[in-house]
Design an enzyme around this catalytic site. Sequence first.
Site, PDB file in Angstrom:
ATOM      1  CB  SER A 146      15.945  18.112  -3.468  1.00  0.00           C
ATOM      2  OG  SER A 146      16.307  17.500  -2.253  1.00  0.00           O
ATOM      3  CG  ASN A 183      17.073  22.070   8.598  1.00  0.00           C
ATOM      4  OD1 ASN A 183      16.613  21.476   7.630  1.00  0.00           O
ATOM      5  ND2 ASN A 183      16.330  22.574   9.563  1.00  0.00           N
ATOM      6  CG  HIS A 193      31.725  56.331 -28.670  1.00  0.00           C
ATOM      7  ND1 HIS A 193      30.697  56.691 -27.842  1.00  0.00           N
ATOM      8  CD2 HIS A 193      32.808  57.040 -28.263  1.00  0.00           C
ATOM      9  CE1 HIS A 193      31.126  57.605 -26.978  1.00  0.00           C
ATOM     10  NE2 HIS A 193      32.402  57.833 -27.212  1.00  0.00           N
ATOM     11  CB  SER A 240      24.889  28.037 -42.990  1.00  0.00           C
ATOM     12  OG  SER A 240      23.625  28.023 -43.612  1.00  0.00           O
ATOM     13  CE  LYS A 266      26.588  33.105 -42.017  1.00  0.00           C
ATOM     14  NZ  LYS A 266      25.177  32.966 -41.681  1.00  0.00           N
ATOM     15  CD  GLU A 303      26.571  33.577 -33.106  1.00  0.00           C
ATOM     16  OE1 GLU A 303      25.523  34.093 -33.508  1.00  0.00           O
ATOM     17  OE2 GLU A 303      27.180  32.698 -33.731  1.00  0.00           O
ATOM     18  CE1 TYR A 330      16.541  24.051   4.151  1.00  0.00           C
ATOM     19  CE2 TYR A 330      14.403  23.351   4.991  1.00  0.00           C
ATOM     20  CZ  TYR A 330      15.352  23.359   3.983  1.00  0.00           C
ATOM     21  OH  TYR A 330      15.119  22.683   2.822  1.00  0.00           O
TER      22      TYR A 330
HETATM   23  N1  ARG Z   1      16.398  18.706   0.578  1.00  0.00           N
HETATM   24  C1  ARG Z   1      16.495  19.785   1.547  1.00  0.00           C
HETATM   25  C2  ARG Z   1      17.154  20.980   0.870  1.00  0.00           C
HETATM   26  O1  ARG Z   1      17.716  20.797  -0.169  1.00  0.00           O
HETATM   27  C3  ARG Z   1      17.313  19.336   2.710  1.00  0.00           C
HETATM   28  C4  ARG Z   1      16.945  19.932   4.020  1.00  0.00           C
HETATM   29  C5  ARG Z   1      15.598  19.598   4.405  1.00  0.00           C
HETATM   30  N2  ARG Z   1      15.262  19.915   5.729  1.00  0.00           N
HETATM   31  C6  ARG Z   1      13.972  19.888   6.116  1.00  0.00           C
HETATM   32  N3  ARG Z   1      13.758  20.115   7.339  1.00  0.00           N
HETATM   33  N4  ARG Z   1      13.014  19.664   5.289  1.00  0.00           N
HETATM   34  O2  ARG Z   1      17.108  22.091   1.354  1.00  0.00           O
END
Ligand code: ARG
Length: 458
Positions: A22, A109, A155, A276, A282, A289, A316
Amino acid sequence: MALWAGRFSKEIDAGVNAFNSSIAFDARMYRHDIQGSIAHATMLGDCGIITKEDSQTLIAGLQEILADIDAGRLEFDPNAEDIHMFIEAELTKRLGDVGKRLHTSRSRNDQVALDLRLYLRDEIAEIRTLVETLCKALVKLAEQHTETVLPGYTHLQRAQPVTFAHHLLAYVQMFLRDLGRLDDTAKRMNECPLGSGALAGTTYHIDRQQTAQLLGFDAPMANSLDGVSDRDYCIELANNLSIIMMHLSRFSEEIILWCSWEFKFIELDDAFATGSSIMPQKKNPDITELIRGKTGRVYGDLMTLLTMMKGLPLAYNKDMQEDKEAIFDAVDNVKLCLETFIPMLETMRVLKENMRAAAAKGFINATDCADYLVKKGMPFRDAYKISGTLVAQCIEQGLTLETLPLEAYQKMTPLFTEDVYEAISLETCVKGRVSEGGPSPAAVAKQLALVKAKLGME
Ligand code: ARG
């Protein structure tokens, strides 16, 4: 080698590592990760779980890493599993064995739950400021247009006259509620998960009050299972952001209509519109938008979070790693939209005459014409019918209620006299709408005063 090399006899497959990692999207939380680790190291030292000396070494090492990342001297390793692992590994690389003591009585976690709260707390503060700035810009514009008459619509049909100030202040009310929702979420989420451990707390005598306090939380979270697995605050925030986008999108839709040739109520500044590639005439309202379009993706982020959480057993689960891209996308886009929308609004030209001309057509004073008869004693339903019949006559003859001759009025009822023209003039119609919250300049002045007090203006 991975941190868990003891239990494993092989390196992780490169593809799996990339899939699992991540760091590409959680590296942006590096500052908050380090902030959390500093508080944790401080507490470990104060509680005698590690020595004071080690605690100080860890803190100094973390501060150096922070300074190095900030200055661009340290780059994130794309092969690291996440920002938490990266910083811990870097710390150990620099400090040796002392670095390995940081993670005592703590889990990733714990860390991810903490970092995300800290990160989003800062983001909420930024978004809050932007929404406030937008409200102030709207108030300033409203102050210039307390007498600018335009049709109010239902409306999308011309209905009754309002002023541009009144119209703008309706949005201020929406955005003020958005501020309230952000504040509610910020308050509710301001509890500290750190010390939840992996899920079941820890056997060390840690001081969760201390870490909570050091990190500016109101209290530690009360339950460790909840501490590591609660993502309600992300969902609440995504919901608040979706509502902000919904408001911005409605406003954008109106601006898109207003700058069409059919309305021409406003003209965007050249710096806030596009041309445009083929049609030389335009001038397109792309910003609004795009805001309308991006609203869909912020709603999508909310759905991602709700769906991601709905089947997860405590505590978790790796699914939760998906929370970050969704909530970051929502936060980033709302900020981007607000940052672009505000100067666009401040620079647009309000074409008062066109607003007034539209108000003069469309019989938006038909209710006032009926009310004129009611004030002379006629029951409202009868008056409503007469006014409707007169409108039909006008349409047939290409007239308006203002240009219809008095004889035509008096043919319907002798209650009509010369003063009807005064009673149905746009000025009278707007000024007469004195009810609380209405569009008359007097009522709008009260609205403005209330809103300005809430925004701390003047
Ligand atoms: N990269 C993990 C997340 O974003 C962090 C926690 C990971 N914990 C684990 N036990 N794999 O959630």
